[in-house]
Design a protein around this motif. Structure first.
Motif, mmCIF file in Angstrom:
data_model
loop_
_atom_site.group_PDB
_atom_site.id
_atom_site.type_symbol
_atom_site.label_atom_id
_atom_site.label_comp_id
_atom_site.label_asym_id
_atom_site.label_seq_id
_atom_site.Cartn_x
_atom_site.Cartn_y
_atom_site.Cartn_z
ATOM 1 N N GLY A 101 34.544 47.919 35.304
ATOM 2 C CA GLY A 101 33.607 47.023 34.647
ATOM 3 C C GLY A 101 32.854 47.660 33.500
ATOM 4 O O GLY A 101 31.692 47.304 33.235
ATOM 5 N N ASP A 102 33.474 48.578 32.804
ATOM 6 C CA ASP A 102 32.877 49.272 31.664
ATOM 7 C C ASP A 102 31.642 50.089 32.046
ATOM 8 O O ASP A 102 30.824 50.430 31.181
ATOM 9 N N THR A 103 31.495 50.428 33.326
ATOM 10 C CA THR A 103 30.374 51.265 33.738
ATOM 11 C C THR A 103 30.747 52.735 33.759
ATOM 12 O O THR A 103 29.876 53.600 33.801
ATOM 13 N N PHE B 178 43.787 43.678 32.954
ATOM 14 C CA PHE B 178 42.359 43.398 32.818
ATOM 15 C C PHE B 178 41.539 44.016 33.950
ATOM 16 O O PHE B 178 40.434 43.550 34.258
ATOM 17 N N ALA B 179 42.064 45.074 34.567
ATOM 18 C CA ALA B 179 41.330 45.740 35.648
ATOM 19 C C ALA B 179 39.985 46.264 35.166
ATOM 20 O O ALA B 179 39.024 46.348 35.939
ATOM 21 N N GLN B 180 39.905 46.571 33.904
ATOM 22 C CA GLN B 180 38.670 47.101 33.322
ATOM 23 C C GLN B 180 37.511 46.108 33.442
ATOM 24 O O GLN B 180 36.349 46.497 33.428
ATOM 25 N N GLN C 149 38.939 50.328 41.520
ATOM 26 C CA GLN C 149 38.762 51.780 41.468
ATOM 27 C C GLN C 149 40.054 52.531 41.172
ATOM 28 O O GLN C 149 40.042 53.594 40.575
ATOM 29 N N THR C 150 41.203 51.997 41.658
ATOM 30 C CA THR C 150 42.457 52.736 41.497
ATOM 31 C C THR C 150 43.041 52.516 40.107
ATOM 32 O O THR C 150 42.745 51.529 39.436
ATOM 33 N N THR D 18 50.385 48.099 31.748
ATOM 34 C CA THR D 18 50.499 47.164 32.860
ATOM 35 C C THR D 18 50.251 45.730 32.403
ATOM 36 O O THR D 18 49.590 45.493 31.398
ATOM 37 N N THR D 19 50.775 44.772 33.183
ATOM 38 C CA THR D 19 50.566 43.352 32.914
ATOM 39 C C THR D 19 49.372 42.861 33.730
ATOM 40 O O THR D 19 48.788 43.597 34.521
ATOM 41 N N GLU D 20 49.040 41.593 33.551
ATOM 42 C CA GLU D 20 47.917 41.019 34.301
ATOM 43 C C GLU D 20 48.187 41.043 35.798
ATOM 44 O O GLU D 20 47.270 41.223 36.612
ATOM 45 N N LYS D 21 49.448 40.892 36.203
ATOM 46 C CA LYS D 21 49.808 40.926 37.622
ATOM 47 C C LYS D 21 49.982 42.354 38.151
ATOM 48 O O LYS D 21 50.223 42.544 39.341
ATOM 49 N N GLY D 22 49.896 43.334 37.267
ATOM 50 C CA GLY D 22 50.053 44.717 37.707
ATOM 51 C C GLY D 22 51.452 45.250 37.610
ATOM 52 O O GLY D 22 51.747 46.333 38.129
ATOM 53 N N TYR D 23 52.384 44.515 36.958
ATOM 54 C CA TYR D 23 53.710 45.063 36.690
ATOM 55 C C TYR D 23 53.547 46.250 35.739
ATOM 56 O O TYR D 23 52.627 46.278 34.912
ATOM 57 N N ILE D 24 54.481 47.191 35.836
ATOM 58 C CA ILE D 24 54.309 48.467 35.145
ATOM 59 C C ILE D 24 55.482 48.743 34.203
ATOM 60 O O ILE D 24 56.644 48.620 34.598
#
Length: 805
Positions: free
Chosen positions: A493-495, A539-541, A546-547, A587-593
């Motif tokens: 979250g940009d923290t 968009f995990a950011q 955490q991972t 990575t994609t939005e679904k987490g594909y790599i």
């Protein structure tokens, strides 16, 4: 010497490369004329020598790396596993590093028979002990002379702390050490042995990166001792004149031999001008994975050059043409066009040229790859063109886009305003640091710019401006050791910001952005370093996730900072026995790599810990950056001289409608590549203006939740370049726009959630620029050099003194 100094200016000029110059093949000995230990010992029977930047101003390193015979590295893998040392290079068993200082008495000698030897003192050995690098017989005299010149300039810089260009020939003679005794001949009585429990270094030194660089530089240096005369200076009233042709090496096999029409690009008029109606163009093999392009006319030799990626080949079957670039010793670039009589002739020539380029890059015979992979390579270098009937429609679309962008006017940070006091701005750091990296916030409108061991923080205002917020003046480990981050990533979250210290490849650091302090050191794994890392998903950011993903040269894994001890998740580790040399991930939005390598291939995974669903063949050029559209449809790879856009959606077969991340493509159905490059004429014009070669920054899509990827951004030298996805997918000609700055662009990206505004980090400035300010590339827009503001740094004196961090 004048020609050699011109070459060294070119070599030093490409700051994107760690190595300045290389000698690709030789043997390393230690010679002990006075020692009872034995006269001499062979340290590396097959090695490469290079001169590298040491990361500090006026400091350079002489580096000798061990190379492996075919199959030797794999055998050692089976015996002892893999070791990856600092920076991804082998440890002391595979690499020797020496600070280039006059105390080494670094010198060279050409022996009877033409053998070139470099020697320097073993400062940790007994009196008289020397290291000797004996060049392979294939080393050209010009290459060795260039290496010696660069070494002298490096020592001069270190001793006198001055720019190399100010040193005269007499100054550099100080570092020839001609008064030393002749270099003793090395005649080894024993060769080094390796214990089975020692692991080999990462990929063979004579692999893609080293071979490309060495071959290219060897070509430029080949005749440098003859003081090649630079092409005549062009005046507005004079057409561009072709430079002298280099001497053709002995040919082993002819891959293509055709009669064509020859044209040369004229810088003054921006057009190709006919030089001769019927010339012979030959592509031939000259040995050791080197290939030559020769053009002979009736009364003269027009061109001779090695077939290397820098020729930037583009085939256009609509106009029966082939356009490519030719770089000469002084850094000048020329653009040539061959016109063929019919498509069959062009197809024959294309097959021969692309075979030469592919074999040079991959050091593998063209006949050993599958037909589908060969088609993939050929298709990637074709110029896709649109029908003339669509020109008017396309022009109208351009006008519409320009009108849409008119209300977006990005501006520089307030610290660059023209009315700002000149005394208020620090335009240079005393330690010589410049801006190097950029991280754009997703959740909060902030951008972070790395400058040595400092980080500048900027707010994005509602009216699309950059406003200086604060500076983090000291990036240091929890134990208080100052360091300059080599890679950064916003997180949680940009923290938080995840930082990498190049001196600690097995660890990462967590900075709390609220306090501006590094609060944690995350030890990833004792034996597996971190080459690069990427978010868990696109968009995990934005979340508290955490991972995140980590890559080493031959492994892909998950990092979980919450684990006790090592942070690598063992159950989600995928290691490869072969040395894939991974360089980038996205990575994609679904987490594909998606994962790319220095070999140029791309792998697609739907999750960690398994084999890739899809493996996209390598064109051969190292991939330095990777991005993926949020939905996984488009994969964007960056090489030094072009981008590669790959459609991951399957159009037919049993997996129709599925992505390459989810299901494998059929064996005979590879995704259609789109090679996004500047036209050779524009490349020539760029380099004609800047005297520096192309070197793209990692390209990015614009991105944001529920946002469509419409634009691609990258930069090379002082130019920002954007590609329109609409124009690319419509096969439009020249689907890119440019903006020229007065200085080199160090990093760039879109503002999050927008394709209208871009953030650009220059050496001493940070700029938010509106997309509508970019223009179609023309002779005028390429040549137009903006006035340098001279204001630069985002750090004012007040910021440094009063920073809350």
């Amino acid at each position: 010497m004048l020609a050699l100094k011109s070459l060294s200016k070119y070599l030093f000029g490409d700051t994107s490369k760690e190595s300045i110059i290389e000698l690709p093949q030789g043997q390393l000995y230690i010679v002990r004329p006075l020692s009872p230990k034995g006269y001499s010992e062979l340290i590396f029977k097959d090695a490469a020598a290079s001169i590298r930047r040491a990361g500090k101003e006026f400091q350079y390193q002489l580096v000798i790396q061990r190379a492996y015979e075919e199959g030797e590295a794999e055998l050692l893998d089976e015996e002892g596993g893999e070791s990856e040392a600092i920076g991804g290079l082998g440890g002391d068993n595979d690499e020797k590093t020496f600070l280039l200082d006059e105390s080494l008495h670094f010198r060279t000698e050409i022996r009877e028979g033409g053998e070139t030897v470099f020697a320097w003192k073993d400062l940790s050995g007994d009196p008289g002990d020397l290291y000797e690098f004996v060049c392979d017989v294939s080393t050209q005299p010009g290459t060795a002379a260039s290496f010696q010149l660069v070494a002298a300039q490096c020592q001069d810089e270190r001793k006198y702390r001055r720019d190399r260009e100010t040193a005269t020939e007499d100054d550099l003679d100080e570092f020839a050490f001609e008064d030393e005794q002749p270099i003793p001949a090395a005649s080894p009585k024993q060769s080094p042995t390796r214990s089975p429990n020692l692991s080999p270094s990462p990929p063979r030194i004579r692999s893609l990166n080293s071979a490309n660089t060495a071959v290219k530089r060897g070509d430029m240096a080949r005749d440098s001792t003859k003081k090649i005369k630079a092409p005549p200076k062009q005046y507005i009233s004079e057409p561009t004149v072709a430079p002298p042709a280099a001497k053709q090496p002995a040919s082993q096999e002819v891959l293509a031999d055709e009669i064509v029409e020859l044209h040369l690009f004229d810088f003054q008029t921006g057009t190709f001008i006919l030089q001769e109606k019927n010339v012979q163009v030959i592509v031939s093999e000259s040995g050791n994975w080197k290939y030559w392009l020769q053009i002979n006319g009736k009364d003269r030799q027009w061109l001779g050059q090695e077939v290397v990626p820098e020729i930037n080949p583009v085939f256009n079957f609509e106009y029966l043409s082939f356009i490519f670039n030719h770089q000469v010793l002084d850094g000048s670039m020329y653009s040539w066009l061959l016109r063929f009589k019919d498509a069959k002739i062009e197809e024959r020539f294309q097959e021969g040229l692309m075979q030469a380029l592919w074999e040079h890059l991959n050091e593998t015979k063209w006949t050993k790859i599958k037909d589908s992979d060969r088609d993939y390579v050929l298709d990637a270098f074709n110029d896709l063109t649109m029908d003339d009937a669509r020109e008017e429609e396309a022009a109208a679309e351009d006008e519409e886009e320009d009108e849409e962008d008119d209300d977006n006017d990005g501006r520089k940070s307030e610290h660059y305003d023209s009315d700002e006091s000149e005394d208020d701005v620090v335009t240079r750091d005393e330690d010589g640091n410049v801006n190097s990296q950029l991280a754009v916030g997703f959740k909060h409108d902030r951008s972070f710019v790395v400058r040595g061991s400092k980080i500048g923080v900027f707010k994005h205002t509602a009216d699309n401006q950059l406003q200086f917020d604060t500076s983090i003046s000291k990036v240091q480990t929890p134990k208080g050791k100052l360091f300059s981050p080599s890679k950064v990533m916003l997180h949680a979250g940009d923290t938080t910001m995840v930082l990498q210290n190049a001196d600690q490849p097995n660890s990462l650091y967590r900075m709390d952005l609220e306090t501006g302090k590094v609060v944690d050191e995350w030890k990833v794994h004792e034996d597996i370093p971190v080459t690069t890392f990427a978010p868990e998903s696109k968009f995990a950011q934005l979340t508290g996730e955490q991972t995140f993903l980590g890559l080493s040269r031959n492994a892909l894994y998950r990092i979980d900072p919450r684990l006790a001890g090592d942070k690598l998740v063992d159950s989600e580790l995928k290691q490869y026995v072969s040395k894939n040399d991974f360089t980038a991930a996205a990575t994609t939005e679904k987490g594909y790599i998606a994962v790319a390598s220095s070999k140029g291939d791309i792998r697609m995974f739907d999750r960690l810990g398994i084999n890739a669903k899809t493996h996209i063949p390598a064109l051969g050029d190292p991939i330095i950056g990777l991005d993926v559209s949020a939905d996984g449809r488009w994969v964007l790879a960056t090489t030094r001289t072009y981008l590669l856009l790959v459609d991951a959606l399957q159009k037919d077969g049993k997996n129709e409608g599925k992505l390459g991340f989810e299901k494998a493509f059929a064996k005979d159905s590879k995704p259609q590549p789109r090679r996004l490059g500047l036209t050779p004429a524009h490349v020539a014009q760029f380099q004609h203006e800047t005297k520096t070669p192309l070197s793209f920054t990692p390209a990015h899509f614009n991105t944001g939740p529920d946002k469509q990827e419409t634009t691609i951004i990258t930069a090379t030298g002082p130019f920002i370049i954007t590609w329109s996805m609409k124009k690319v997918l419509a096969n439009r000609k020249d689907p890119y726009s440019i903006k020229r700055y007065a200085e080199e662009v160090k990093a760039d990206n879109f503002s999050f959630g927008s394709d209208k505004n871009m953030i650009v980090a220059l050496p001493n400035e940070v700029d938010m620029v509106a997309k509508q300010s970019l223009r179609r590339p023309t002779r005028e827009s390429i040549m137009q050099t903006p006035r340098k503001s001279g204001r630069g740094s985002y750090l004012t004196r007040g910021d440094i003194v009063n920073s809350p961090y």
